[in-house]
Motif scaffolding. Sequence first.
Motif, PDB file in Angstrom:
ATOM      1  N   GLU A   1     -61.133   4.259 171.196  1.00  0.00           N
ATOM      2  CA  GLU A   1     -62.103   5.170 170.586  1.00  0.00           C
ATOM      3  C   GLU A   1     -63.079   5.759 171.609  1.00  0.00           C
ATOM      4  N   ARG A   2     -62.711   5.676 172.883  1.00  0.00           N
ATOM      5  CA  ARG A   2     -63.644   6.170 173.901  1.00  0.00           C
ATOM      6  C   ARG A   2     -62.901   6.770 175.091  1.00  0.00           C
ATOM      7  N   PHE A   3     -63.485   7.826 175.614  1.00  0.00           N
ATOM      8  CA  PHE A   3     -62.928   8.564 176.739  1.00  0.00           C
ATOM      9  C   PHE A   3     -64.001   8.602 177.823  1.00  0.00           C
ATOM     10  N   VAL A   4     -63.653   8.127 179.036  1.00  0.00           N
ATOM     11  CA  VAL A   4     -64.648   8.007 180.108  1.00  0.00           C
ATOM     12  C   VAL A   4     -64.091   8.580 181.407  1.00  0.00           C
TER      13      VAL A   4
ATOM     14  N   ALA B   1     -56.058   2.410 192.205  1.00  0.00           N
ATOM     15  CA  ALA B   1     -57.288   1.757 191.761  1.00  0.00           C
ATOM     16  C   ALA B   1     -57.313   1.634 190.239  1.00  0.00           C
ATOM     17  N   GLU B   2     -56.870   2.675 189.563  1.00  0.00           N
ATOM     18  CA  GLU B   2     -56.806   2.645 188.086  1.00  0.00           C
ATOM     19  C   GLU B   2     -55.918   1.504 187.605  1.00  0.00           C
ATOM     20  N   HIS B   3     -54.724   1.365 188.200  1.00  0.00           N
ATOM     21  CA  HIS B   3     -53.800   0.302 187.806  1.00  0.00           C
ATOM     22  C   HIS B   3     -54.386  -1.081 188.079  1.00  0.00           C
TER      23      HIS B   3
ATOM     24  N   ILE C   1     -65.983   0.798 187.139  1.00  0.00           N
ATOM     25  CA  ILE C   1     -67.083   1.355 186.351  1.00  0.00           C
ATOM     26  C   ILE C   1     -66.535   2.145 185.174  1.00  0.00           C
ATOM     27  N   SER C   2     -65.450   2.888 185.414  1.00  0.00           N
ATOM     28  CA  SER C   2     -64.830   3.683 184.358  1.00  0.00           C
ATOM     29  C   SER C   2     -64.293   2.791 183.241  1.00  0.00           C
ATOM     30  N   ILE C   3     -63.584   1.712 183.596  1.00  0.00           N
ATOM     31  CA  ILE C   3     -63.018   0.856 182.555  1.00  0.00           C
ATOM     32  C   ILE C   3     -64.107   0.065 181.831  1.00  0.00           C
TER      33      ILE C   3
ATOM     34  N   MET D   1     -60.185   8.520 185.147  1.00  0.00           N
ATOM     35  CA  MET D   1     -60.438   8.661 183.726  1.00  0.00           C
ATOM     36  C   MET D   1     -59.821   7.455 183.020  1.00  0.00           C
ATOM     37  N   MET D   2     -60.586   6.826 182.126  1.00  0.00           N
ATOM     38  CA  MET D   2     -60.082   5.717 181.326  1.00  0.00           C
ATOM     39  C   MET D   2     -60.160   6.096 179.851  1.00  0.00           C
TER      40      MET D   2
END
Length: 300
Positions: free
Chosen positions: A21-24, A165-167, A281-283, A16-17
Amino acid sequence: MAKPNIGGQAVIEGVMMRAPERFVIAVRKSEKEIVLKKEDVKLDRNKIFKKPLIRGLIALYDSLILGIRALNFSAYHSTGEGEEHMSKSATIFSMVTGIGLGLLLFIYLPLQVTELMKHIMPSLHTSSLLYNAVDGVIRVIFFVLYVWGISFLKDIKRVFQYHGAEHKAIFTYEEGLELNVENARKMSRFHPRCGTSFLIILMLVCILTFSLIPNDANFFIKLGARLVFIPVIAGVSYEILKLSGKFHKNPIVRFLIMPGLLLQKITTQEPDDSQLEVALISIRASLDMEIPEEGITIVD
């Protein structure tokens, strides 16, 4: 112009990123399919919520609510368990249950153990600073043991890989590099603005703040005062976290944030390329950038 801060969270088989103003949420459903969900978030548009200290509480509330929704969404699409859309009451119930468990493990139990240690450490009766230092050390030990214990679970190991992966994806963005797997692979998996580091900072701030509570007070007064102080502690800790992220290359700051970075050796693991792809893809979606159409299923 300064880049907007991007935060994130690892979920089940996904990431989740959170942009301003956006949540993905991006979740790998199969080897060839990634499910993507995008939502606009209006909370950050209110200037009051951007004030120091207040923004820390809003960020904490926001991360709890969105985090629970992201976990439920990822569970549904990666394993077929749970529901795709949680009701408001179910979200609140999950949040209250999680907070309650956290207060039990990391506030109530450490305080009880500290009270018991008065029998073998008489100095705890006379020094508020020592009393709360011992209480804080016990709290940190409980937290580290908890994280270390769950790290052996197979599913949690996968989540910790997505955490890495998120970091790496966020570092790639912050370094101004093209958001691709090759660039992300080279990045560190240890990030100074990680929620793990936030919790360590929060626990250290607790030691100083709780020292204001007389150590000879009744147990339930101590417990109640700790609960009352939590919003202030969370706000202060968030501001420290933001500063540490801004000046993380400073040698003094690096020394101060070292405990949080060391704990990330447990809470993050090296991801594979397929996990990096999900995080990227999330970011990209959170920044409203172009994403590949093939293999991506966008859901409402």
